[in-house]
Motif scaffolding. Structure first.
Motif, short mmCIF file in Angstrom:
data_model
loop_
_atom_site.label_atom_id
_atom_site.label_comp_id
_atom_site.label_asym_id
_atom_site.label_seq_id
_atom_site.Cartn_x
_atom_site.Cartn_y
_atom_site.Cartn_z
N VAL A 52 1.43 -6.65 7.27
CA VAL A 52 1.13 -5.25 7.59
C VAL A 52 2.41 -4.44 7.75
O VAL A 52 3.37 -4.87 8.39
CB VAL A 52 0.29 -5.16 8.88
N SER A 53 2.41 -3.28 7.13
CA SER A 53 3.54 -2.37 7.19
C SER A 53 3.05 -1.08 7.86
O SER A 53 2.00 -0.56 7.51
CB SER A 53 4.01 -2.11 5.77
N ALA A 54 3.81 -0.59 8.82
CA ALA A 54 3.37 0.60 9.54
C ALA A 54 4.46 1.65 9.62
O ALA A 54 5.65 1.32 9.55
CB ALA A 54 2.91 0.22 10.96
N PHE A 55 4.06 2.88 9.75
CA PHE A 55 5.00 4.00 9.88
C PHE A 55 4.44 4.95 10.92
O PHE A 55 3.35 5.47 10.76
CB PHE A 55 5.15 4.72 8.53
N LYS B 106 -4.38 5.50 -3.58
CA LYS B 106 -5.03 5.59 -2.26
C LYS B 106 -4.15 6.24 -1.21
O LYS B 106 -4.59 6.99 -0.36
CB LYS B 106 -5.36 4.17 -1.78
N ASN B 107 -2.84 5.87 -1.26
CA ASN B 107 -1.97 6.41 -0.21
C ASN B 107 -1.83 7.92 -0.33
O ASN B 107 -1.72 8.62 0.67
CB ASN B 107 -0.61 5.69 -0.17
N ASP C 204 0.79 -1.24 0.00
CA ASP C 204 0.00 0.00 0.00
C ASP C 204 0.82 1.29 0.00
O ASP C 204 0.27 2.38 -0.04
CB ASP C 204 -0.93 0.03 1.23
N GLY C 205 2.14 1.16 0.11
CA GLY C 205 2.98 2.36 0.08
C GLY C 205 2.96 3.14 1.39
O GLY C 205 3.06 4.36 1.39
N MET C 206 2.85 2.43 2.50
CA MET C 206 2.77 3.12 3.80
C MET C 206 4.09 3.79 4.17
O MET C 206 4.10 4.87 4.77
CB MET C 206 2.39 2.12 4.91
#
Lengths: 640, 341
Positions: free
Chosen positions: A61-64, A163-164, A21-23
């Protein structure tokens, strides 16, 4: 400090989505806009080891996370005020971290039956009331994005990729940010594909516009965080990997040497090689070797030939380099070894942070093989530490290990760009003519600091042989007599011990030079320790923060300094390695505080641990103070 | 490579170190051959670096009056790569053995060859681990008895020259310790720009004595070895036999040569730039065929260090090393001095 509350000093936002998703990109650009708005900030990228884990899964899941504010920020924050969850898996793995009353923004377009199943939800959490503790803003971001980019005729997949940017547009509105730098960045990024640039800009604008309208009806409110008052000057954001690269280049320049960098791809250290290949005009030669061993051996060869040899890796790679480090120690050649620590042992947690290579750095070689070890405390600090590593390596003819970790390497923070004119040069010297009687060369005569001359092949009249085998003093000829081994071992140890006289005395970075409790940290625990000690001191507790950069040898005054405290607490992201070193060196009763979850310490965890020293000394005096891991939970993930 | 041609003699390349190989070891002969060759090449001791790994062969640098680096087991190619990239003007010689170069350091041998670093790689093959007291090595023949294979080794040996060709080597040659032709092979290796791989059969007097007698002993040498020379027919056994191409099997075959008429017998002419021929020569099973010695393959290609230098020139064209500018790169912002306003 929920969103929308006027006067908030600091806000923590976490973007979470699928790895595709490009997080990280969203977080990176949000960071940039935050920096441009003049807020202080700290970030924490947290992503899986898999490049593209199966879509929608919990382990993908990737988070920032970013913490920003109008006063000094030293950590990525404990619990987020705002969570952006791009799919059910992102919601499930991150919602528990969100502060009660915090805002969660949900893309309902991704909350399909299939995605809910993949995230192991039995019912839709948006509908079943399980999110009642939080403010929920759930709407179909996917559909809104599709609508916004419709005029550009993109395929479904490409359209949804915007979306991102839609989400980022909304976030920019929430925090009253200028969109223009992002528009410029998108236009530059997609210069070859103007349609993609236009579509992404349209999505960004649509997200921003949505904020304007939703404000009237929902929990979403705009808030402005004032710029932090900081020293005048030029600023930029910098990650630890960038800072190390720049520091190495600066260090080589100050030593007046060309630099040779040997590396082998490994997470999270590769970024340093990626940066250095773009800096070749500074006399940098980069070499992507066939393995970790070749990377360090080539660096040793280059140092032997008169360059500043540098190699970099991460835990398992450092293990492979162990024997070659011994060679550099034995032949007394300068070398900088950067270790971006990650969770271990073995492959461990490739993308997560840990400080568990301290023993490996200090003790992890065969034989009595001492070398200096330095640890960076933050992304910006890594710049100075890299210069310091170059200085010690070339001045003392020794390999030096510079420890960073996955957190420092990936995270970014604002950095006041230093003026190179203020740096103190430390030019390297090479032997230019015979230094022994009768025009002979004595490669292993040492000066009053125990340092041997650096001799470049190609120099007339100085032909000599060196190697990993034990040798005679002076000539360096093979000699494994008892006397030679004793003398050389003593000399190698004395030289490294002597480095302690060439490093700054240990200071107390917050608090007093003695008292009830010293919290002693090293490396990337700096931020949370500093904040926890600050808060404890505000509560009137007699606690000080000591943060050690020089892990080996330790600063000469450190023992005396720590002896002036009743108690010493050592928080580490390992099972107590630095604690052991301190106990061994100073015979003090250092109490460990361990966290080995792949996540940085939360400030609250440290505050609680500090508090226990004042509410009555814990029963397990001298033992381990356990960590409450509820603030930043490692997501419960079923591995495939 | 050296531009100048200093006049050196064999003595100039000898160190004051006591040589510690076993009496009768083939390494002595190789050392002498190298020390005799270096003056012929016009080599300069101050620009010459001998790099070695670990093993009997790897003590070599201590005995050559030049720069020398005795490194760690198997890693000499990697150290040499760093040396040559840092200073391409140096003449780099690598000394390794069958255990050092083919076993623990096999990976590095492969990569130094495929990258084509300009250096000479001398692999002393005695088909045994000497320094660790006689265990079978990766080149030991099946059935070699040793302390770790009391009833004979079971694993099949590697062929260093075939390995080198397979790794992309542009120069492959073979010789043996006491061969009078060894200096000629070493000279060709030195003249080749790029990685020059030389396998030197070496007699381990203690643990693998006379292992190569079946082609080096005086009585059988003529019949069982073939000295390769570019442009000359592949003849051996006093020109009574030759190697010809078997068109049915697409491999070499031994043919008899009557009255010196090698052309009538279909004997092939050696061409050091023919990679296919090189493969056939190193694949010939000894016994049915003679041992191929001399320069097997020599077809230069651009070297690694020159490619690195060129790449850097391309990447840095038009750029200046301005540290202040580098540090201030990227998206920046300025905090104004409020007092100054």
């Amino acid at each position: 400090m929920g969103p929308g509350k006027v006067g908030a000093e600091a806000v923590v936002v976490r973007f979470a989505g699928d790895s595709g998703d490009g997080m990280q990109l969203t977080g990176g650009q949000f960071t940039l806009s935050t920096a441009l708005a003049g807020n202080d900030l700290a970030t924490f990228p947290d992503f899986p080891a898999e490049i593209r884990a199966p879509q929608g899964t919990l382990f993908g899941v990737s988070a920032f996370q970013i913490n920003f504010g109008s006063s000094e920020i030293t950590t990525a924050g404990d619990a987020p005020d705002v969570l952006v969850a791009m799919n059910p898996a992102a919601l499930k793995t991150n919602i528990h971290a969100l502060k009660p009353g915090g805002l969660v923004i949900i893309d309902t377009g991704e909350f399909t039956r299939r995605n809910l199943e993949k995230a192991k939800y039995e019912a839709d959490p948006v509908e079943d009331g399980s999110l009642a503790r939080w403010d929920v803003l759930a709407f179909d971001i996917s559909a809104l994005t599709m609508e916004a980019v419709k005029p550009f005729g993109l395929g479904n997949k490409e359209a949804l990729r915007c979306k991102n940017m839609w989400t980022l547009g909304l976030a920019l509105w929430m925090f009253d940010r200028d969109r223009q730098p992002l528009v410029d960045w998108l236009n530059a990024k997609f210069a070859q594909h103007p349609v993609l640039a236009q579509a992404n800009v349209a999505a960004l604008n649509a997200g921003h516009a949505y904020g304007e309208t939703a404000e009237l009806a929902g929990p979403l409110r705009k808030q402005h965080i004032d710029p932090v008052p900081s020293e005048p000057g030029l600023y930029r954001t910098i990650t630890g990997a960038e800072a190390v690269s720049l520091g190495l280049v600066a260090g080589a320049q100050l030593a007046e040497l060309p630099m040779f960098f040997g590396g082998y791809p490994i997470t999270p250290a590769s970024a340093i090689l990626h940066h250095l290949v773009k800096m070749k005009e500074f006399g940098v030669t980069t070499f992507q070797a066939e393995d970790e061993i070749a990377a360090i051996c080539a660096a040793i060869g280059a140092s032997y030939a008169g360059h500043l040899g540098v190699t970099s890796s991460s835990g398992p790679g450092l293990a492979l380099k162990g024997e070659a480090m011994g060679l550099a120690i034995m032949t007394e050649l300068p070398l900088v070894i950067v270790n971006s620590q990650r969770g271990g042992p073995s492959t461990g947690l490739p993308t997560k942070t840990e400080q568990s290579d301290l023993y490996q750095a200090v003790y992890g070689r065969n034989g009595d093989a001492p070398l200096p070890v330095i640890a960076a405390r933050s992304p910006a600090d890594a710049f100075e530490c890299a210069i310091e590593a170059c200085r010690i390596a070339t001045q003392f003819m020794t390999p030096v290990i510079l420890l960073t970790d996955g957190y420092i390497g990936n995270a970014s923070e604002p950095w006041k760009v230093p003026d190179p004119a203020t740096f103190t040069p430390f030019p390297a010297h090479f032997l230019e003519g015979p230094n022994g009687p009768d025009n002979t060369v004595l490669p292993y005569t040492r000066d009053d600091r125990g340092v041997r001359p650096w001799i470049r092949p190609g120099t007339e009249g100085l032909m000599h042989r060196i190697g990993g085998i034990e040798k005679a003093l002076g000539t360096g000829n093979i000699d494994y007599s008892p006397a030679a081994h004793q003398a050389q071992t003593d000399a190698r140890k004395a030289r490294i011990d002597g480095v302690a006289r060439a490093i700054p005395a240990q200071d107390v970075c917050l608090g007093t030079e003695g008292g009830t409790l010293a919290v002693v940290g090293w490396g990337s625990t700096f931020g949370p320790i500093h904040q926890a000690v600050r808060r404890a001191r505000r509560r009137g507790l007699d606690v000080s923060h000591v943060h050690v950069r020089h892990i080996w040898p330790l600063p000469e005054n450190l023992g005396d300094l720590l002896a002036r405290f009743d108690k010493v607490l050592v928080p580490e992201m390992n099972t107590g390695q630095f604690k052991t070193v301190l106990r061994d060196r100073f015979l003090i009763d250092a109490v460990p505080l361990s966290k080995i979850s792949g996540q940085p310490f939360a400030i609250a965890e440290l505050e609680e641990a500090i508090g226990r020293f004042f509410d009555g000394i814990p029963d397990n005096e001298g033992g381990v103070v356990s960590v409450n891991d509820t603030q930043l939970p490692a997501p419960e993930i079923e591995q495939p | 490579m050296n531009d100048m041609t200093p006049v050196t003699t064999l003595k100039d390349w000898e160190t004051d170190q006591e040589v510690r190989w076993c009496p009768g070891c083939g390494d002595y002969a190789i050392l002498k051959a190298v020390q005799r060759t270096l003056p012929m090449l016009g080599a300069d001791p101050k620009n010459t670096v001998f790099v070695s790994g670990i093993g009997c062969s790897s003590r070599f640098p201590y005995y050559v009056e030049s720069y020398g680096f005795h490194t760690i087991h198997g890693r000499a190619p990697a150290v040499a790569t760093g040396i040559k990239l840092a200073n391409p003007a140096l003449d780099v010689w690598l000394v390794t053995g069958d255990g050092d170069g083919m076993s623990i350091g096999g990976n590095h041998t492969m990569h130094v060859l495929r990258r084509n670093l300009d250096c000479q790689i001398l692999l002393f093959n005695n088909e045994i681990y000497g320094l660790t007291k006689g265990q079978y090595s990766p080149t030991s023949r099946v059935g070699t008895p040793s302390p770790t294979s009391p009833v004979g080794s079971v694993d099949r040996p590697a062929s260093p020259c075939a390995f080198a060709l397979g790794s992309g080597a542009r120069f492959v040659a073979r010789g043996y310790d006491v061969s009078k032709d060894l200096p000629e092979v070493l000279q060709a290796a030195y003249r080749h720009r790029g990685a020059a791989f030389v396998e030197i059969f070496q007699n381990c007097i203690v643990y693998n004595k006379d292992r190569f007698d079946d082609f080096t002993a005086k009585a059988v040498a003529a019949d069982n070895q073939i000295q390769l020379r570019h442009g000359e027919p592949l003849l051996f056994a006093k020109e009574t036999k030759g190697l010809a191409l078997d068109l049915e099997t697409l491999s070499l075959k031994v043919v008899d040569v009557a009255d010196g008429d090698w052309q009538a017998a279909g004997v092939a002419v050696h061409n050091v730039r023919n990679r296919g021929l090189a493969h056939m020569l190193v694949e010939m099973p000894f016994g049915a065929f003679p041992m191929a010695l001399g320069v097997i393959y020599d077809d230069p290609a651009p070297t690694f260090e020159s490619a690195v230098v060129e790449e850097r020139a391309r990447l840095t064209a038009g750029k200046t090393a301005d540290l202040a500018r580098l540090l201030g790169k990227g998206q920046t912002w300025v905090v104004e001095d409020r007092h100054a306003q």
